[in-house]
Design an enzyme around this catalytic site. Structure first.
Site, PDB file in Angstrom:
ATOM      1  N   TYR A 157       0.853  -1.179   0.000  1.00 32.23           N
ATOM      2  CA  TYR A 157       0.000   0.000   0.000  1.00 32.23           C
ATOM      3  C   TYR A 157       0.895   1.236   0.000  1.00 32.23           C
ATOM      4  CZ  TYR A 157      -3.544  -3.337   1.194  1.00 32.23           C
ATOM      5  OH  TYR A 157      -4.363  -4.420   1.180  1.00 32.23           O
ATOM      6  N   HIS A 207      -6.355   2.761   0.120  1.00 28.80           N
ATOM      7  CA  HIS A 207      -6.104   2.415   1.522  1.00 28.80           C
ATOM      8  C   HIS A 207      -6.139   3.647   2.427  1.00 28.80           C
ATOM      9  CE1 HIS A 207      -4.700  -0.707   4.428  1.00 28.80           C
ATOM     10  NE2 HIS A 207      -5.285  -1.470   3.534  1.00 28.80           N
TER      11      HIS A 207
END
Ligand code: MG
Length: 399
Positions: A157, A207
């Site tokens: 991420y 995210h």
């Protein structure tokens, strides 16, 4: 005769990278028990204590049939309510009670909810790699296996996180460079789309890492690539900014894995500010609240995409799937690739075929646990690294 709760225990096990918490509710009917997912992997001991020290004394002796009443009482019994620890604890019991009710009725949970809307659930899987061509190759492998929805991520991420301009003395660890992330990710999606064509549905997960203005910009920039959805674009603290995203582009939006309070999802659904609602079902308190959210979302044309990576337990995945099979609001289900060990430890763990996830035969949630095998894989003491993310100057970032 009334069937009552005679014992509740938490089974902690770690068959893979994530620590899992499974709640087992035993009953006064010999051999009848239910399983539920209470996996909040980063705070797993707190959830276990909440179940065994707080919920269990209050629930022993209660009628297993009264799922709704038990859920409502469990939510307010501590007076202070909600929050990931308590919601996960309540979910473990709630899912186990649905499992028990299904076993008593001889029906699958999706039948208790209202019956099948579909035979199987479309799933999306995760393609990742350090370069765009690695990711495109990964997507092509999935396509060859029959998958039609793939999430594409570069690096972990937050993108590549290489070539950061850090101050002297900045600590090692996980870093996130917002502008590098946006630039690299757009290039990657552009490349992957050009390689795999328009037939495949692509998803990307921000995210919740971007600040609001960057999030608006990114949603606009990515619009041209026709994502199936852009996942968790904003942090729960920044939900008001969805109105501005919506006003400026038509990128489909999916949101919700960190949500644990009704006001978080209610506002977004009522305002039609998102296209997919996607809570971690145990983090919201189990099947009882999830089915209500699915019906509420349906009334507003919002579809479900329940959170489903490896830190959802196999029991939680089974619960997701029963909701998916039943709900008319279902959109797509996030799916991971369970290991052979997980299939052995959790008999009845659903199986994917040709991009569809099929429910197993059998009443209740249709999944069990081999407790002796689970015992052989005790949980490790882990201090998560990736949730200690930093911006390039070394300051803390939301992970
Ligand atoms: Mg996600």
């Amino acid at each position: 005769m009334t069937t009552t709760i005679t014992d509740i225990k938490v089974i902690l096990t770690q068959p893979g990278p994530s620590r899992l918490a499974i709640v087992k509710v035993m009953t006064s009917e010999p051999g009848l028990y239910g399983l539920g997912c209470a996996t909040f992997t980063q705070r797993i001991h707190a959830v276990a204590a909440a179940v065994e020290r707080h919920l269990k004394p209050f629930l022993l002796g209660r009628d297993v049939a009264r799922i709704e009443e038990i859920w409502q009482m469990s939510m307010v019994h501590g007076y202070w309510r909600n929050g990931p620890v308590l919601n996960n604890a309540i979910s473990g019991v709630d899912q186990a009670l649905w499992d028990i009710k299904g076993k008593q009725a001889g029906m699958a949970v999706y039948d208790l909810l209202g019956g099948k809307s579909r035979e199987a659930a479309n799933v999306y899987v995760h393609a990742h790699g350090s370069t765009s061509s690695d990711i495109a190759d990964h997507v092509k492998q999935y396509m060859a296996d029959g998958y039609r929805y793939v999430r594409v991520q570069q690096g972990f991420y937050g993108g590549k996180s290489t070539d950061l301009h850090k101050p002297a003395g900045a600590p090692d660890g996980a870093y996130f460079d917002p502008s590098g992330y946006r630039r690299d990710t757009l290039e990657m999606i552009d490349f992957v789309r050009s390689e795999v064509g328009n037939e495949i549905e692509l998803v990307h997960d921000v995210h919740e890492r971007l600040n609001p203005a960057d999030a608006v910009l990114f949603a606009k920039d990515v619009e041209q690539y026709r994502l199936f959805f852009l996942e968790d674009l904003l942090a729960p603290e920044d939900l008001h900014w969805f109105e501005r995203v919506r006003a400026q582009c038509a990128t489909p939006l999916a949101m919700g894995e960190l949500f644990n309070h009704p006001l978080e999802w209610r506002t977004l659904i009522e305002g039609r500010l998102i296209d997919f609602i996607r809570m971690h079902v145990s983090q919201m308190g189990g099947i009882t609240p999830a089915r209500k959210v699915a019906d509420f979302a349906h009334a507003y044309g919002v579809r479900t995409a329940w959170h489903g990576p490896g830190d959802t337990s196999p029991v939680g995945h089974a619960a997701n799937l029963h909701l998916d099979i039943w709900s008319p609001a279902f959109g797509v289900q996030e799916w991971y690739q369970p290991s052979e060990l997980e299939y052995e430890m959790f008999p009845g763990l659903p199986v994917v075929s040709d991009g569809y996830l099929y429910p197993q035969a059998g009443p209740g949630l249709g999944i069990d646990i081999d407790e002796q095998l689970a015992e052989q894989f005790p949980i490790q003491e882990i201090v998560e690294e990736w949730t200690q993310a930093r911006l390039p100057d070394g300051s803390a970032a939301r992970p």
